[in-house]
Design a protein around this motif. Structure first.
Motif, PDB file in Angstrom:
ATOM      1  N   GLN A  22      12.746  -9.209  -2.004  1.00  0.00           N
ATOM      2  CA  GLN A  22      12.985  -8.705  -3.230  1.00  0.00           C
ATOM      3  C   GLN A  22      11.560  -8.517  -4.053  1.00  0.00           C
ATOM      4  O   GLN A  22      11.513  -7.729  -4.744  1.00  0.00           O
ATOM      5  N   MET A  23      10.928  -9.863  -4.003  1.00  0.00           N
ATOM      6  CA  MET A  23       9.635  -9.826  -4.859  1.00  0.00           C
ATOM      7  C   MET A  23       8.935  -8.482  -4.395  1.00  0.00           C
ATOM      8  O   MET A  23       8.185  -7.826  -5.028  1.00  0.00           O
ATOM      9  N   LEU A  24       8.853  -8.372  -2.902  1.00  0.00           N
ATOM     10  CA  LEU A  24       8.006  -7.382  -2.214  1.00  0.00           C
ATOM     11  C   LEU A  24       8.533  -5.901  -2.849  1.00  0.00           C
ATOM     12  O   LEU A  24       7.865  -5.238  -3.084  1.00  0.00           O
ATOM     13  N   ALA A  25       9.878  -5.728  -2.764  1.00  0.00           N
ATOM     14  CA  ALA A  25      10.168  -4.549  -2.941  1.00  0.00           C
ATOM     15  C   ALA A  25      10.007  -4.148  -4.414  1.00  0.00           C
ATOM     16  O   ALA A  25       9.494  -2.825  -4.917  1.00  0.00           O
ATOM     17  N   ILE A  26       9.884  -5.187  -5.519  1.00  0.00           N
ATOM     18  CA  ILE A  26       9.375  -4.824  -6.899  1.00  0.00           C
ATOM     19  C   ILE A  26       8.141  -4.806  -7.056  1.00  0.00           C
ATOM     20  O   ILE A  26       7.569  -3.741  -7.737  1.00  0.00           O
ATOM     21  N   LEU A  37       0.718  -1.220  -0.173  1.00  0.00           N
ATOM     22  CA  LEU A  37       0.179   0.066  -0.061  1.00  0.00           C
ATOM     23  C   LEU A  37       0.830   1.155   0.073  1.00  0.00           C
ATOM     24  O   LEU A  37       0.450   2.193  -0.567  1.00  0.00           O
ATOM     25  N   MET A  38       2.009   1.323   0.643  1.00  0.00           N
ATOM     26  CA  MET A  38       2.761   2.235   0.494  1.00  0.00           C
ATOM     27  C   MET A  38       3.374   2.744  -0.602  1.00  0.00           C
ATOM     28  O   MET A  38       3.644   3.917  -1.040  1.00  0.00           O
ATOM     29  N   GLY A  39       3.345   1.565  -1.648  1.00  0.00           N
ATOM     30  CA  GLY A  39       3.886   1.846  -3.030  1.00  0.00           C
ATOM     31  C   GLY A  39       2.838   2.554  -3.842  1.00  0.00           C
ATOM     32  O   GLY A  39       3.375   3.612  -4.461  1.00  0.00           O
ATOM     33  N   MET A  70      13.547   5.404   1.972  1.00  0.00           N
ATOM     34  CA  MET A  70      12.919   4.555   1.071  1.00  0.00           C
ATOM     35  C   MET A  70      11.537   5.616   0.987  1.00  0.00           C
ATOM     36  O   MET A  70      10.890   5.382  -0.082  1.00  0.00           O
ATOM     37  N   ALA A  71      11.155   6.060   2.271  1.00  0.00           N
ATOM     38  CA  ALA A  71       9.763   6.812   2.098  1.00  0.00           C
ATOM     39  C   ALA A  71       9.611   7.970   1.040  1.00  0.00           C
ATOM     40  O   ALA A  71       8.757   8.034   0.176  1.00  0.00           O
ATOM     41  N   SER A 102       2.936   1.876  -7.833  1.00  0.00           N
ATOM     42  CA  SER A 102       2.671   3.235  -8.185  1.00  0.00           C
ATOM     43  C   SER A 102       2.241   3.402  -9.738  1.00  0.00           C
ATOM     44  O   SER A 102       2.019   4.429 -10.192  1.00  0.00           O
ATOM     45  N   ARG A 103       2.215   2.011 -10.248  1.00  0.00           N
ATOM     46  CA  ARG A 103       1.963   2.007 -11.737  1.00  0.00           C
ATOM     47  C   ARG A 103       2.839   3.104 -12.482  1.00  0.00           C
ATOM     48  O   ARG A 103       2.401   3.792 -13.219  1.00  0.00           O
ATOM     49  N   PRO A 104       4.173   2.640 -12.390  1.00  0.00           N
ATOM     50  CA  PRO A 104       5.224   3.171 -12.794  1.00  0.00           C
ATOM     51  C   PRO A 104       5.460   3.333 -14.462  1.00  0.00           C
ATOM     52  O   PRO A 104       5.161   2.383 -14.947  1.00  0.00           O
TER      53      PRO A 104
END
Lengths: 241, 304
Positions: free
Chosen positions: A143-147, A101-103, B189-190, A153-155
Motif C-alpha cells: 500500500q505504501m508502494l502504491a501511494i 520509476l513507473m510512477g 494500471m499502466a 508523478s508529483r500530482p
C-alpha cells in the motif's frame, strides 16, 4: 474560482448495469474529500470514471475548468492526477524501485532522485526494500508502494482507493498520518475512498456518502460523523444503507 | 559421435531461428494475452522481403556481400515491422475488449490473408536463391564422416545472440522496456500511470515482427528455398517453443526454440525425417498436459 475537480450528473455503466446514477461532486484545491459507502456502492467505479475507465456515459467531469470527460485515461493522468487504485495493483515482478520509476514515467522528470527521497521520507520502509520485487512485499508495504508510486508523478490531485483495506490498525494509522502530512505540508488535494468511515471522516475536510450509485449525503467530516444515520449505517457495526 | 556433433550444430542453428520467432509470440501473449497466429506469416513475409531486397540490390549492382546483407536485413525488418503494426491495427485492436476468442479467430484470418496475398503477388512456386555465404570449416573427420560448421551457421548463431542481447538490454534496462513490462503485468494500471498503452502494444508488435523478419532472412539464406507456406509450419513450431519455454517468458522462448530445434534435428537423424513435425507437435501436447506453465513459466502468487 473554479474547483480543482467537479463532477456533474455523471453516470457510468458496466455492461447493462448502471454503477453511477448522476453523481455531483466537487473537490476544491487543497482539500481532503472522502467518499464513504458500503461494498458495491460504486466508490471505486467513481474513482475509475474520473480517470476515464469506464468512461462516463453522461454528465461532465471538469478538471481545473477543462472538460476531461472524453479524454483517454493516459492523457487524464498526465494532467497531474494520480491514483493509488483498489487492490493496489503493484507490478509484482518489478522491483520496488522500478515500481516507483513507473510512477514518474509520465512527466519524464529529471529530478527522480529528489522525488524518490520525498517518498522515502514518507515511507522509510520502501527504501529498505528498494531492490526487492513488489510481489514479495507485505500488504502494508504494498500500500505504501502504491501511494509512493502515485506521488512520483508529483500530482496535484491524489485519488486514494481504500488504502486501509486489509491492513493492521497500526499500519492504517501510519498511512493516514502520511496522507495528512502530505496535505498539510505540500497542499496536496486528496480524494479518499474508504470503508473505514470513522478514520476517513476524521481525516477529511468534507465527505460524501454513496449508496447504490447515488450520493445521498454530503457535509463536513465532523458534520457527517455526528449524524445518527451515518453512525448507524457505517460506524457502529452496520454495513448497509 | 561425429554424427551426433553434426546434428547438435544443425539443431542449435535451427533452434535459433525458432527462438527468434518464438520471442514474438511470447511478447504479444505477455502483453495482451492472445496468440498472434499471423506471426508465423509475418516471418514468411520477412523472408520474401529479404529475397526481394537481395535480388533488387544485385540488380542495382551492389556486389559487396556484407553491405548487401545489412541493407537487406534493415529493409526486411523495417517493412515487416510495418506489417506487424498494420495487423494489430486492423485485425486486433478493434476487437480489444471483445470476447477472448474473437482476436484469435481474427488472427487465423490474418494468417490466411497474408499467405494468400503472398501466393497471389509472388506466385505459388518455391523461390530458390543461390548460396550467398558458402563454405565453412571442417571441425573433424572421423571414419569418413566430416563434421561441418558452415559460415552461415556461425552467422545465424552470432546474429541471433547479438539481437537477443540487445533485446534483453532493451527490455530490462531501458524506460521503454520498463513500460513494456508494466503493460505486460497490468495494462490498466499502466494507463493509470499515464502510459499510452495502445502505443506500447503497437511497439510490441513492431518489435516482434522485426525479429521475425530477421528469422525469415536467416531462413532464406540457410535453406535457400522459400515459399508462401513456410510461415505456417515454422510459426506453429515457434509457438510450441514459446509454450514449452513458458509462454510470456523471453528467455523461455529462446530456450524452447533451442529444444524444439534440437529435438527435431535429432529425431530426423535417428528416427525418421517424415515424422519430424509429429515429434515437435507431440512435445506441444506433452508440454500442455504435464507442464502447462512451461519450463520457465511463472505461476503468479497474488497477495491480499
Amino acid at each position: 474560482m473554479t474547483a480543482l475537480l467537479s463532477l456533474s450528473g455523471v453516470t457510468a455503466f458496466y455492461g447493462a448495469i448502471q454503477a453511477l446514477r448522476g453523481i455531483d461532486l466537487t473537490v476544491e484545491q487543497g482539500e481532503i474529500v472522502t467518499l464513504i459507502g458500503a461494498n458495491g456502492a460504486g466508490k471505486s467505479t467513481l474513482m475509475m470514471t474520473i480517470c476515464g475507465n469506464p468512461r462516463a456515459r453522461s454528465g461532465q467531469i471538469l478538471h481545473q475548468g477543462q472538460d476531461i470527460t472524453q479524454w483517454p485515461t493516459y492523457e487524464i493522468m498526465r494532467r497531474g492526477i494520480a491514483q493509488a487504485p483498489e487492490g493496489r495493483r503493484i507490478f509484482g515482478r518489478m522491483t520496488v524501485r522500478e515500481n516507483l520509476l513507473m510512477g514518474a514515467e509520465v512527466a519524464g522528470r529529471t529530478d527522480i532522485d529528489v522525488l524518490l527521497q520525498q517518498v522515502f521520507a514518507l515511507f522509510p520502509r520502501l527504501q529498505e526494500r528498494l531492490s526487492q520485487r513488489g510481489g514479495t512485499l507485505s500488504g502494508g508495504e504494498q500500500q505504501m508502494l502504491a501511494i509512493g508510486r502515485a506521488l512520483m508523478s508529483r500530482p496535484t490531485l491524489l485519488l486514494l482507493d481504500e488504502p486501509s483495506l486489509g491492513l493492521a490498525p497500526l499500519v492504517v494509522r501510519q498511512i493516514f498520518g502520511a496522507i495528512r502530512e502530505l496535505n498539510r505540508t505540500t497542499g496536496l488535494t486528496v480524494l479518499l475512498v474508504e470503508q473505514n468511515a470513522y478514520q476517513a471522516l476524521r481525516l477529511a475536510n468534507r465527505g460524501y456518502v454513496l449508496v447504490n450509485g447515488s450520493i445521498t449525503m454530503a457535509g463536513t467530516g465532523a458534520d457527517l460523523l455526528a449524524r445518527p444515520e451515518i453512525r448507524a449505517a457505517y460506524l457502529e457495526g452496520g454495513g448497509h444503507a | 559421435m561425429a554424427y551426433a556433433l553434426q546434428q547438435l550444430i544443425n539443431g542449435i542453428t535451427l533452434g535459433m531461428i525458432y527462438g527468434l520467432i518464438a520471442v514474438g509470440y511470447t511478447m504479444v501473449y505477455g502483453i495482451i494475452g492472445m496468440i498472434n497466429f499471423a506471426h508465423g506469416d509475418v516471418f514468411m513475409v520477412g523472408s520474401f522481403l529479404s529475397l526481394i531486397a537481395i535480388l533488387g540490390l544485385a540488380s542495382l549492382g551492389i556486389t559487396s556481400v556484407p553491405l548487401a546483407l545489412v541493407l537487406t536485413l534493415l529493409f526486411a525488418a523495417a517493412i515487416a515491422a510495418l506489417y506487424g503494426w498494420t495487423v494489430e491495427r486492423v485485425a486486433y485492436r478493434p476487437l480489444r475488449g471483445s470476447f477472448r476468442l474473437a482476436p484469435l479467430i481474427s488472427a487465423i484470418g490474418m494468417s490466411i490473408t497474408l499467405q494468400n496475398f503472398v501466393q497471389v503477388s509472388q506466385g505459388a512456386r518455391v523461390k530458390p536463391i543461390e548460396a550467398i555465404i558458402p563454405g565453412g570449416i571442417q571441425l573433424m573427420d572421423r571414419g569418413g564422416f566430416a563434421v561441418q560448421l558452415s559460415w552461415m551457421q556461425i552467422a545465424i548463431v552470432v546474429i541471433t545472440l547479438t539481437i537477443l542481447a540487445v533485446f534483453t538490454w532493451l527490455v530490462t534496462k531501458t524506460p521503454l522496456g520498463r513500460t513494456m513490462r508494466a503493460c505486460e503485468q497490468d495494462l490498466k494500471m499502466a494507463s493509470l500511470l499515464g502510459i499510452d498503452t495502445d502505443l506500447t502494444i503497437s511497439l510490441t508488435f513492431v518489435i516482434g515482427a522485426a525479429l521475425a523478419a530477421v528469422a525469415g532472412f536467416m531462413f532464406l539464406l540457410y535453406y535457400g528455398v522459400i515459399d508462401f507456406y513456410i510461415g505456417f509450419i515454422a510459426g506453429i513450431k515457434a509457438f510450441t517453443a514459446a509454450v514449452l519455454g513458458g509462454i510470456g517468458s523471453l528467455p523461455g522462448a529462446v530456450l524452447g526454440g533451442l529444444l524444439i530445434g534440437l529435438i527435431e534435428v535429432f529425431w530426423s537423424a535417428y528416427f525418421s525425417v517424415e515424422y519430424k513435425d509429429v515429434a515437435a507437435f507431440a512435445i506441444l501436447i506433452v508440454a500442455l498436459i504435464f507442464l502447462p506453465t512451461g519450463i520457465l513459466g511463472k505461476a503468479e502468487v497474488e497477495k491480499v
